[in-house]
Scaffold this motif. Structure first.
Motif, PDB file in Angstrom:
ATOM      1  N   PHE A   1       0.889  -1.164   0.000  1.00  0.00           N
ATOM      2  CA  PHE A   1       0.000   0.000   0.000  1.00  0.00           C
ATOM      3  C   PHE A   1       0.922   1.208   0.000  1.00  0.00           C
ATOM      4  CE2 PHE A   1      -2.885  -2.981   2.345  1.00  0.00           C
ATOM      5  CZ  PHE A   1      -3.898  -3.008   1.402  1.00  0.00           C
TER       6      PHE A   1
ATOM      7  N   LEU B   1       4.081   1.060   2.111  1.00  0.00           N
ATOM      8  CA  LEU B   1       3.940   0.044   3.150  1.00  0.00           C
ATOM      9  C   LEU B   1       3.772  -1.342   2.540  1.00  0.00           C
ATOM     10  CD1 LEU B   1       3.030  -0.248   6.370  1.00  0.00           C
ATOM     11  CD2 LEU B   1       0.846  -0.654   5.276  1.00  0.00           C
TER      12      LEU B   1
ATOM     13  N   ALA C   1       2.208  -4.537   3.378  1.00  0.00           N
ATOM     14  CA  ALA C   1       1.287  -5.108   4.359  1.00  0.00           C
ATOM     15  C   ALA C   1       1.414  -6.619   4.437  1.00  0.00           C
ATOM     16  CB  ALA C   1      -0.147  -4.717   4.021  1.00  0.00           C
TER      17      ALA C   1
ATOM     18  N   ASN D   1      -1.573  -6.789  15.895  1.00  0.00           N
ATOM     19  CA  ASN D   1      -2.299  -5.803  15.092  1.00  0.00           C
ATOM     20  C   ASN D   1      -1.457  -5.305  13.931  1.00  0.00           C
ATOM     21  OD1 ASN D   1      -3.548  -5.038  18.111  1.00  0.00           O
ATOM     22  ND2 ASN D   1      -4.962  -5.127  16.420  1.00  0.00           N
ATOM     23  N   GLY D   2      -2.081  -5.256  12.770  1.00  0.00           N
ATOM     24  CA  GLY D   2      -1.391  -4.723  11.601  1.00  0.00           C
ATOM     25  C   GLY D   2      -0.434  -5.702  10.953  1.00  0.00           C
ATOM     26  N   ALA D   3      -0.488  -6.985  11.367  1.00  0.00           N
ATOM     27  CA  ALA D   3       0.439  -7.985  10.833  1.00  0.00           C
ATOM     28  C   ALA D   3       0.143  -8.314   9.370  1.00  0.00           C
ATOM     29  CB  ALA D   3       0.374  -9.257  11.673  1.00  0.00           C
ATOM     30  N   GLY D   4      -1.083  -8.019   8.917  1.00  0.00           N
ATOM     31  CA  GLY D   4      -1.428  -8.306   7.517  1.00  0.00           C
ATOM     32  C   GLY D   4      -2.429  -9.435   7.329  1.00  0.00           C
ATOM     33  N   LYS D   5      -3.064  -9.848   8.415  1.00  0.00           N
ATOM     34  CA  LYS D   5      -4.003 -10.985   8.345  1.00  0.00           C
ATOM     35  C   LYS D   5      -5.217 -10.663   7.478  1.00  0.00           C
ATOM     36  CE  LYS D   5      -4.441 -10.860  12.885  1.00  0.00           C
ATOM     37  NZ  LYS D   5      -3.631  -9.715  13.336  1.00  0.00           N
ATOM     38  N   THR D   6      -5.834  -9.505   7.775  1.00  0.00           N
ATOM     39  CA  THR D   6      -7.022  -9.118   7.006  1.00  0.00           C
ATOM     40  C   THR D   6      -6.665  -8.850   5.546  1.00  0.00           C
ATOM     41  OG1 THR D   6      -8.090  -8.226   8.968  1.00  0.00           O
ATOM     42  CG2 THR D   6      -8.906  -7.434   6.862  1.00  0.00           C
ATOM     43  N   THR D   7      -5.517  -8.241   5.338  1.00  0.00           N
ATOM     44  CA  THR D   7      -5.079  -7.975   3.963  1.00  0.00           C
ATOM     45  C   THR D   7      -4.916  -9.291   3.196  1.00  0.00           C
ATOM     46  OG1 THR D   7      -3.958  -6.001   4.751  1.00  0.00           O
ATOM     47  CG2 THR D   7      -3.333  -6.789   2.585  1.00  0.00           C
TER      48      THR D   7
ATOM     49  N   GLN E   1     -14.110  -8.723   9.565  1.00  0.00           N
ATOM     50  CA  GLN E   1     -13.687  -8.457  10.940  1.00  0.00           C
ATOM     51  C   GLN E   1     -14.633  -7.434  11.579  1.00  0.00           C
ATOM     52  OE1 GLN E   1      -9.618  -7.201  11.069  1.00  0.00           O
ATOM     53  NE2 GLN E   1      -9.604  -6.892  13.270  1.00  0.00           N
TER      54      GLN E   1
ATOM     55  N   GLU F   1     -11.581 -13.014  12.820  1.00  0.00           N
ATOM     56  CA  GLU F   1     -11.873 -12.650  14.217  1.00  0.00           C
ATOM     57  C   GLU F   1     -13.343 -12.808  14.594  1.00  0.00           C
ATOM     58  OE1 GLU F   1      -9.775  -9.627  15.981  1.00  0.00           O
ATOM     59  OE2 GLU F   1      -8.000  -9.907  14.735  1.00  0.00           O
TER      60      GLU F   1
ATOM     61  N   HIS G   1      -7.319 -13.164  17.446  1.00  0.00           N
ATOM     62  CA  HIS G   1      -6.469 -12.619  18.492  1.00  0.00           C
ATOM     63  C   HIS G   1      -6.572 -13.495  19.726  1.00  0.00           C
ATOM     64  CE1 HIS G   1      -4.474  -9.019  17.359  1.00  0.00           C
ATOM     65  NE2 HIS G   1      -5.537  -8.577  16.715  1.00  0.00           N
TER      66      HIS G   1
HETATM   67  N1  LIG Z   1      -6.707  -0.485   2.174  1.00  0.00           N
HETATM   68  C1  LIG Z   1      -5.555  -0.178   2.802  1.00  0.00           C
HETATM   69  N2  LIG Z   1      -4.832   0.906   2.439  1.00  0.00           N
HETATM   70  C2  LIG Z   1      -3.680   1.208   3.052  1.00  0.00           C
HETATM   71  N3  LIG Z   1      -3.151   0.504   4.058  1.00  0.00           N
HETATM   72  C3  LIG Z   1      -3.820  -0.579   4.476  1.00  0.00           C
HETATM   73  C4  LIG Z   1      -5.060  -0.974   3.873  1.00  0.00           C
HETATM   74  N4  LIG Z   1      -5.508  -2.093   4.500  1.00  0.00           N
HETATM   75  C5  LIG Z   1      -4.595  -2.359   5.437  1.00  0.00           C
HETATM   76  N5  LIG Z   1      -3.582  -1.473   5.441  1.00  0.00           N
HETATM   77  C6  LIG Z   1      -2.393  -1.497   6.305  1.00  0.00           C
HETATM   78  O1  LIG Z   1      -1.786  -2.754   6.125  1.00  0.00           O
HETATM   79  C7  LIG Z   1      -1.290  -3.257   7.357  1.00  0.00           C
HETATM   80  C8  LIG Z   1      -1.920  -4.604   7.634  1.00  0.00           C
HETATM   81  O2  LIG Z   1      -3.284  -4.411   7.982  1.00  0.00           O
HETATM   82  P1  LIG Z   1      -4.279  -5.596   8.242  1.00  0.00           P
HETATM   83  O3  LIG Z   1      -5.615  -4.993   8.432  1.00  0.00           O
HETATM   84  O4  LIG Z   1      -4.135  -6.611   7.192  1.00  0.00           O
HETATM   85  O5  LIG Z   1      -3.744  -6.155   9.621  1.00  0.00           O
HETATM   86  P2  LIG Z   1      -4.380  -7.270  10.562  1.00  0.00           P
HETATM   87  O6  LIG Z   1      -3.336  -8.277  10.768  1.00  0.00           O
HETATM   88  O7  LIG Z   1      -5.684  -7.721  10.043  1.00  0.00           O
HETATM   89  O8  LIG Z   1      -4.559  -6.423  11.902  1.00  0.00           O
HETATM   90  P3  LIG Z   1      -5.704  -6.499  13.027  1.00  0.00           P
HETATM   91  O9  LIG Z   1      -5.307  -7.595  13.940  1.00  0.00           O
HETATM   92  O10 LIG Z   1      -5.612  -5.178  13.707  1.00  0.00           O
HETATM   93  O11 LIG Z   1      -6.998  -6.733  12.348  1.00  0.00           O
HETATM   94  C9  LIG Z   1      -1.617  -2.211   8.404  1.00  0.00           C
HETATM   95  O12 LIG Z   1      -0.478  -1.412   8.583  1.00  0.00           O
HETATM   96  C10 LIG Z   1      -2.723  -1.417   7.777  1.00  0.00           C
HETATM   97  O13 LIG Z   1      -2.731  -0.102   8.231  1.00  0.00           O
END
Ligand SMILES: Nc1ncnc2c1ncn2[C@@H]1O[C@H](COP(=O)(O)OP(=O)(O)OP(=O)(O)O)[C@@H](O)[C@H]1O
Ligand SMILES: [Mg+2]
Lengths: 320, 244
Positions: free
Chosen positions: B15, B18, B20, B40-46, B87, B164, B196
């Motif tokens: 992104f 970044l 992700a 948090n922010g590890a990239g799971k949702t991405t 989530q 989650e 989590h």
């Molecule tokens: N659409 C987007 N545009 C820009 N940055 C993004 C976008 N989606 C996620 N990110 C960034 O990518 C990184 C990974 O986010 P992600 O949501 O995948 O984390 P996660 O592991 O699901 O975290 P959480 O446990 O908080 O849900 C984070 O730094 C987030 O800010």
């Protein structure tokens, strides 16, 4: 989901209104009811994209104009009868909407609304400059055209019954769409487009089809209206105020509900009639409508019918 | 070992500046429950967003049942048999709970009554049938999580991505959710479970993967992964509840 209870009372109610002019033979009433039917058809159609799908088509009148022009052209230059010309007008409007939809429906929220205004204005400007369809002056019928229908008087009654049939068809079609797989998909898009997509709804295609469906009937309305008027010009055909009136009707009655759109159209026609004959309000009717719209959005966003539906579980199925 | 259902190879998502998700390789076998953890922010949702077609990977390939689905449209991926939950729940608020689930059932069911039937059965399984005719916006947060799952199940998936679904649930609700996951497992549906709530996930996961800053830092049996030094290091500074 209901068992069609809504149509069982709504269609007879509309039929009664439709029968008043021929029974009383009053031309004034006929003109009033013609306007009501036109409003109902426009509002119920707009509701498909605005109410079911959640996309504010601000310049929706463009499809009425396109349908009107296509039909008028066919009737005037090719001697085609109103009915096939009307159908062609509707199809023309629907195709234009589908094509446009593929381009502008990727925009969400206010961007889409603004884009549709732009489209209406652009089409108006284009038509203003197209000489083969009369340019800014527009087109006029040679009154001999009405001979096919037994003279001008009969032609006007013919356009009245055509509009009536069109209204009934539109209401039934809008209801069936709402109750279908397609309709459920549209409402899912309205509520949350990402969720709808993830659940397998082809949102892009659905939106374009909804847009086409919501343009089809206004296109036909335009055909009938301008046939009856005997002339068509860009200013009338692409009049943005009419677009705003359509949105007003849907919001007033209750977006997403067929009964709501019908109610909104009826109430608006009465309200406008009242405001226009009253010397005090005459020039202010759009301003007053605007204030009412604001109040609805703020205090009763679900509209008149939406409000009743929320309050009464029993009436819900009858007010789809 | 059963055949793989999902294979990710060097999947990456940028992104802007970044990264992700960074060069993640991952295999899920048929019928398996894979726990995916990470701070948090590890990239799971991405990662889920890419598998489900919401984001196109910047690099790498995703195979589902051997078919390349990289960059495919989400509604098509759904039809192939991948379902996910959000989530942050996304109920279709004005539609009823039943209609919400019917939307998921429609692509597979030909008729509205068919979808209705299917949706009702799933609501029963999820213990939401008593809420069927209420607008989904009126459900409690726990019910909304179950609605997310009900809708996902309605699409008739062979792979379920759960983001989650246990977060914010009461201990009883968590217990119910675990039982539900076992029921889904019994139907032969493979799952990737992002959590989590590590304590919850180790009770059902066959295998686990941990992510940190978009990279895979550990993979293996649940107990090995959560005691892996990299994982403990990644979680240091995080609030305790994760391991509670
Ligand atoms: N659409 C987007 N545009 C820009 N940055 C993004 C976008 N989606 C996620 N990110 C960034 O990518 C990184 C990974 O986010 P992600 O949501 O995948 O984390 P996660 O592991 O699901 O975290 P959480 O446990 O908080 O849900 C984070 O730094 C987030 O800010
Ligand atoms: Mg996340």
């Amino acid at each position: 989901m209901g068992k069609g209870k809504t149509l069982f009372w709504l269609i007879p109610a509309l039929l009664i209104i439709i029968l008043i002019p021929p029974v009383t033979g009053s031309v004034t009433t006929r003109e009033g009811v013609f306007l009501i039917l036109m409003y109902v058809t426009l509002a119920v159609s707009l509701n498909i994209i605005l109410g079911y799908t959640g996309y504010v088509s601000f310049g929706h009148i463009v499809f009425y104009g396109i349908g009107g022009y296509v039909a008028f052209y066919l009737m005037k230059f090719h001697g085609i009868h109103l009915i096939p010309a009307m159908i062609m007008g509707g199809i023309g409007a629907a195709i234009a909407a589908f094509a446009l939809g593929e381009a502008v429906l990727r925009l969400r929220g206010a961007f889409f609304a603004i884009a549709t205004i732009g489209v209406n204005e652009a089409v108006k400007a284009l038509v203003n400059n197209l000489n083969f369809i009369g340019g800014a002056e527009g087109l006029f019928f040679n009154f001999r055209i009405y001979n096919t229908y037994g003279g001008a008087t009969k032609a006007i009654w013919f356009s009245y019954y055509t509009m009536a049939a069109l209204t009934i068809t539109t209401v039934i079609a809008a209801y069936l769409i709402k109750k279908s797989k397609f309709g459920l998909g549209l409402m899912a898009i309205r509520e949350d487009e990402d969720a709808a997509i993830i659940l397998g709804v082809n949102a892009k295609r659905y939106k374009s089809l909804a847009y086409a469906a919501s343009a089809l009937f206004p296109g036909m309305v335009g055909a009938v209206f301008f046939f009856k008027a005997g002339n068509i010009e860009p200013h009338d055909a692409f009049h943005l105020i009419k677009s705003i009136e359509m949105i007003f009707m849907v919001m007033l009655g209750g977006y997403g509900s067929v009964t709501g759109a019908v109610t909104g159209a009826l109430v608006y026609e009465r309200l406008k009639g009242f405001l226009l004959v009253n010397p005090l309000f005459k020039n202010l009717h759009m301003a007053i409508s605007g204030v009412i719209l604001l109040l609805i959005v703020l205090f009763m966003p679900q509209g008149i019918v939406g409000f009743i539906r929320e309050k009464s579980k029993k009436l819900r199925e009858m007010l789809e | 070992m059963p055949p793989p259902i999902l294979e990710l190879s060097r999947v990456t998502k940028h992104f802007g500046g970044l990264t992700a998700v960074n060069q993640v390789d991952l295999v899920l076998y048929r019928g398996e429950i894979l726990g995916l953890i990470g701070p948090n922010g590890a990239g799971k949702t991405t990662l889920f967003n890419m598998i489900a077609g919401f984001h196109k990977p910047s690099k790498g390939r995703i195979l589902f049942k051997g078919m390349d689905i990289t960059g495919m449209k989400p509604h098509k991926i759904c039809k192939l048999g991948i379902a996910r939950t959000f989530q942050i729940t996304k109920p279709l608020k004005k539609l009823t709970t039943l209609e919400n689930v019917m939307v998921g059932a429609l692509p597979k069911e030909k008729t509205v009554p068919g979808a209705r039937e299917r949706a009702l059965n799933i609501l029963k399984l999820m213990g939401l049938d008593h809420r069927a005719s209420l607008p989904a916006g009126t459900l409690t947060p726990g019910e909304k999580k179950r609605l997310e799952m009900a809708r996902a199940l309605a699409t008739d998936p062979s792979l379920l991505l759960l983001d989650e679904v246990m977060a914010g649930l009461t201990p009883t609700e968590t217990q119910d959710m675990l039982e539900l996951l076992r029921k889904i497992e019994a139907q032969g549906i493979s799952m990737v479970v992002v959590e989590h709530n590590v304590k919850g996930v180790i009770r059902i996961a066959h295998r686990m993967v941990a992510l940190n800053y978009g990279q895979k830092i550990a993979e293996g049996p649940p107990h090995e992964v959560i005691t892996h030094p990299e994982v403990i290091k990644a979680y240091m500074g995080e609030e305790g509840p994760c391991f509670e």
